[in-house]
Design a protein around this motif. Sequence first.
Motif, PDB file in Angstrom:
ATOM      1  N   ALA A 283      40.243  46.936  39.227  1.00 53.09           N
ATOM      2  CA  ALA A 283      41.121  46.603  40.394  1.00 53.09           C
ATOM      3  C   ALA A 283      40.074  46.942  41.828  1.00 53.09           C
ATOM      4  O   ALA A 283      40.224  48.200  41.929  1.00 53.09           O
ATOM      5  CB  ALA A 283      42.445  47.147  40.398  1.00 53.09           C
ATOM      6  N   VAL A 284      39.688  46.025  42.397  1.00 54.92           N
ATOM      7  CA  VAL A 284      38.587  46.429  43.142  1.00 54.92           C
ATOM      8  C   VAL A 284      39.314  45.903  44.745  1.00 54.92           C
ATOM      9  O   VAL A 284      39.674  44.863  44.748  1.00 54.92           O
ATOM     10  CB  VAL A 284      37.258  45.441  43.100  1.00 54.92           C
ATOM     11  CG1 VAL A 284      36.337  45.746  44.264  1.00 54.92           C
ATOM     12  CG2 VAL A 284      36.840  45.717  41.814  1.00 54.92           C
ATOM     13  N   SER A 285      39.095  46.759  45.598  1.00 59.15           N
ATOM     14  CA  SER A 285      39.641  46.662  47.078  1.00 59.15           C
ATOM     15  C   SER A 285      39.027  45.379  47.677  1.00 59.15           C
ATOM     16  O   SER A 285      37.767  45.109  47.405  1.00 59.15           O
ATOM     17  CB  SER A 285      39.187  47.939  47.849  1.00 59.15           C
ATOM     18  OG  SER A 285      39.949  47.759  49.000  1.00 59.15           O
TER      19      SER A 285
ATOM     20  N   SER B 166      36.347  36.939  35.286  1.00 52.32           N
ATOM     21  CA  SER B 166      36.937  37.823  36.103  1.00 52.32           C
ATOM     22  C   SER B 166      38.611  37.934  35.970  1.00 52.32           C
ATOM     23  O   SER B 166      39.092  37.114  34.969  1.00 52.32           O
ATOM     24  CB  SER B 166      36.786  37.245  37.625  1.00 52.32           C
ATOM     25  OG  SER B 166      37.519  35.894  37.771  1.00 52.32           O
ATOM     26  N   PHE B 167      39.378  38.888  36.507  1.00 49.57           N
ATOM     27  CA  PHE B 167      40.701  39.113  36.130  1.00 49.57           C
ATOM     28  C   PHE B 167      41.155  38.707  37.559  1.00 49.57           C
ATOM     29  O   PHE B 167      40.661  38.995  38.825  1.00 49.57           O
ATOM     30  CB  PHE B 167      41.130  40.466  35.939  1.00 49.57           C
ATOM     31  CG  PHE B 167      40.731  40.548  34.395  1.00 49.57           C
ATOM     32  CD1 PHE B 167      39.337  40.649  33.851  1.00 49.57           C
ATOM     33  CD2 PHE B 167      41.793  40.795  33.749  1.00 49.57           C
ATOM     34  CE1 PHE B 167      39.312  40.922  32.376  1.00 49.57           C
ATOM     35  CE2 PHE B 167      41.725  41.049  32.046  1.00 49.57           C
ATOM     36  CZ  PHE B 167      40.289  40.962  31.580  1.00 49.57           C
ATOM     37  N   LYS B 168      42.359  38.109  37.475  1.00 50.57           N
ATOM     38  CA  LYS B 168      43.463  38.223  38.834  1.00 50.57           C
ATOM     39  C   LYS B 168      44.596  38.654  38.633  1.00 50.57           C
ATOM     40  O   LYS B 168      45.261  38.158  37.607  1.00 50.57           O
ATOM     41  CB  LYS B 168      43.376  36.475  39.030  1.00 50.57           C
ATOM     42  CG  LYS B 168      44.160  35.973  40.050  1.00 50.57           C
ATOM     43  CD  LYS B 168      43.704  36.230  41.590  1.00 50.57           C
ATOM     44  CE  LYS B 168      42.694  35.747  41.973  1.00 50.57           C
ATOM     45  NZ  LYS B 168      41.906  36.348  43.199  1.00 50.57           N
ATOM     46  N   LEU B 169      45.052  39.316  39.563  1.00 44.92           N
ATOM     47  CA  LEU B 169      46.303  40.189  39.416  1.00 44.92           C
ATOM     48  C   LEU B 169      47.004  39.600  40.625  1.00 44.92           C
ATOM     49  O   LEU B 169      46.570  39.783  41.850  1.00 44.92           O
ATOM     50  CB  LEU B 169      46.342  41.589  39.339  1.00 44.92           C
ATOM     51  CG  LEU B 169      47.741  42.546  39.765  1.00 44.92           C
ATOM     52  CD1 LEU B 169      48.024  42.529  38.110  1.00 44.92           C
ATOM     53  CD2 LEU B 169      47.444  43.754  40.294  1.00 44.92           C
TER      54      LEU B 169
ATOM     55  N   SER C  44      54.113  42.509  34.057  1.00 51.35           N
ATOM     56  CA  SER C  44      54.260  41.795  32.836  1.00 51.35           C
ATOM     57  C   SER C  44      52.574  41.971  32.244  1.00 51.35           C
ATOM     58  O   SER C  44      52.673  41.505  31.097  1.00 51.35           O
ATOM     59  CB  SER C  44      54.878  40.410  32.892  1.00 51.35           C
ATOM     60  OG  SER C  44      54.005  39.478  33.565  1.00 51.35           O
ATOM     61  N   ARG C  45      51.879  42.338  32.708  1.00 52.71           N
ATOM     62  CA  ARG C  45      50.412  42.635  32.261  1.00 52.71           C
ATOM     63  C   ARG C  45      50.323  43.073  30.809  1.00 52.71           C
ATOM     64  O   ARG C  45      49.296  42.545  30.210  1.00 52.71           O
ATOM     65  CB  ARG C  45      49.597  43.205  33.293  1.00 52.71           C
ATOM     66  CG  ARG C  45      49.570  44.637  33.481  1.00 52.71           C
ATOM     67  CD  ARG C  45      48.788  45.242  34.632  1.00 52.71           C
ATOM     68  NE  ARG C  45      48.686  46.689  34.621  1.00 52.71           N
ATOM     69  CZ  ARG C  45      49.501  47.535  35.182  1.00 52.71           C
ATOM     70  NH1 ARG C  45      50.835  47.416  35.453  1.00 52.71           N
ATOM     71  NH2 ARG C  45      49.248  49.034  34.961  1.00 52.71           N
ATOM     72  N   ARG C  46      51.191  44.035  30.474  1.00 52.53           N
ATOM     73  CA  ARG C  46      51.047  44.507  28.995  1.00 52.53           C
ATOM     74  C   ARG C  46      51.417  43.411  27.845  1.00 52.53           C
ATOM     75  O   ARG C  46      50.918  43.545  26.839  1.00 52.53           O
ATOM     76  CB  ARG C  46      51.658  45.834  28.775  1.00 52.53           C
ATOM     77  CG  ARG C  46      51.452  46.744  29.664  1.00 52.53           C
ATOM     78  CD  ARG C  46      50.157  47.270  29.415  1.00 52.53           C
ATOM     79  NE  ARG C  46      49.848  48.605  30.691  1.00 52.53           N
ATOM     80  CZ  ARG C  46      48.580  48.496  31.027  1.00 52.53           C
ATOM     81  NH1 ARG C  46      47.827  47.750  30.977  1.00 52.53           N
ATOM     82  NH2 ARG C  46      48.446  49.529  32.368  1.00 52.53           N
TER      83      ARG C  46
ATOM     84  N   SER D   5      45.319  51.951  35.957  1.00 57.41           N
ATOM     85  CA  SER D   5      45.140  53.101  35.049  1.00 57.41           C
ATOM     86  C   SER D   5      43.792  53.030  34.162  1.00 57.41           C
ATOM     87  O   SER D   5      43.217  54.017  33.593  1.00 57.41           O
ATOM     88  CB  SER D   5      46.274  53.025  34.112  1.00 57.41           C
ATOM     89  OG  SER D   5      46.016  51.975  33.121  1.00 57.41           O
ATOM     90  N   GLY D   6      43.228  51.850  34.234  1.00 54.79           N
ATOM     91  CA  GLY D   6      42.093  51.397  33.265  1.00 54.79           C
ATOM     92  C   GLY D   6      42.221  51.459  31.583  1.00 54.79           C
ATOM     93  O   GLY D   6      41.556  51.149  30.882  1.00 54.79           O
ATOM     94  N   ARG D   7      43.597  51.338  31.567  1.00 58.99           N
ATOM     95  CA  ARG D   7      43.978  51.019  29.924  1.00 58.99           C
ATOM     96  C   ARG D   7      43.360  49.730  29.574  1.00 58.99           C
ATOM     97  O   ARG D   7      42.789  49.674  28.572  1.00 58.99           O
ATOM     98  CB  ARG D   7      45.505  51.127  29.914  1.00 58.99           C
ATOM     99  CG  ARG D   7      45.948  50.737  28.525  1.00 58.99           C
ATOM    100  CD  ARG D   7      47.510  51.005  28.504  1.00 58.99           C
ATOM    101  NE  ARG D   7      48.111  50.067  27.573  1.00 58.99           N
ATOM    102  CZ  ARG D   7      49.346  50.147  27.153  1.00 58.99           C
ATOM    103  NH1 ARG D   7      50.018  50.840  27.783  1.00 58.99           N
ATOM    104  NH2 ARG D   7      49.850  49.346  26.340  1.00 58.99           N
TER     105      ARG D   7
END
Length: 338
Positions: free
Chosen positions: A206-208, A255-258, A288-290, A86-88
């Motif tokens: 979130a990059v493809s 970096s972020f890891k989801l 649970s990311r929030r 969402s970009g939040r």
Amino acid sequence: MQPSYYTSMTTTSESKVMAEPRISSIDGKLAEEFAVPSHVEEVKEKMAAFARYHDAAGRRVVLITSGGTKVPLESRTVRFLDNFSSGRRGASSAEYFIDSGYAVIFLHRHRSLYPYTRMFSTINMLDALKFRGGEGASSNSGEVVVNQQVLPNIAKALKRYQEVKEGKLLLPIEFSTLSEYLHLLKAAAQALSTIGSKAMFYLAAAVSDFYIPASEMPEHKIQSSNGPLQLSMNMVPKILSPLVKDWASQAFVISFKLETDATILLDKARRALDTYRHQAVVANVLDSRRGYVVVVTRDTQAELIVTEEDVKNEVEIEERIVSNLTSAHNKFITQQAG
Ligand code: PAZ
């Protein structure tokens, strides 16, 4: 004969045995297979000027990436792959970085959530307005005012937004497609290289991982009359590699890891640190990311949590992420200087 995008999906297994491509080959791939946006040089100069201006004022600069990339399936695009983001996270983090004294380059997906307006994104604009004097007054004055019941925090947000604008603290740059994202991120990294360790990269978009090279993409809309669609997609080059080693080698990079499977998350975060040798990974699970993330560095692991009580008090997890990372950035700058 069917065109190549109708062949079966083979990229995942092939990619497992492929070595990390050399930096120069990533540069070549970017130029050859991802359309270069026409305004990239102009945007790069804008970002470089922004960095020079704030560096001269003693301010650090963070480049935030935010939102999801769009991956076209046809060159005259009717259909594309997208994702949930969402970009939040990026938008709220931008506000906390500015509150912490940073200037922010906000590289975000067109129409994803935006700093200061994000809390109003679900409100219908016409519900948020009214005629002065109430409903019956519409035909008399015609003067439109904000309905404070619908937008109770609007004055506070507007005040802060105007201060930020006045201080030129936020530089918004938009992308939609994966190609735009990759080229603009490269331009940003090169533009910020002049301020060395005072630049932070906060790569929350979130990059493809998959794309169809321009040379293999059908020009026209894929026809259902050809039967079921089977896609074969290439692996997107790992841009973190040249960013860390080459384009912005002095910078502080996060970096972020989801993941959706919590059992593999920390292992993947550590592997990313080992591979790219950057400073930290913010690891999170989709559901649970929030409320829960882990900030992983080579020697530490910090769990950041937001409880239900915190949520009632309007505490957001991004405030804690930003606080953790700005402290780490301080230490990093001191170490680099010593
Ligand atoms: O944009 P959002 O607030 O809905 O979600 C944030 C996020 C989950 C996209 C971000 O925290 C993240 O993990 N980005 C990296 C995603 C990835 O591993 O591809």
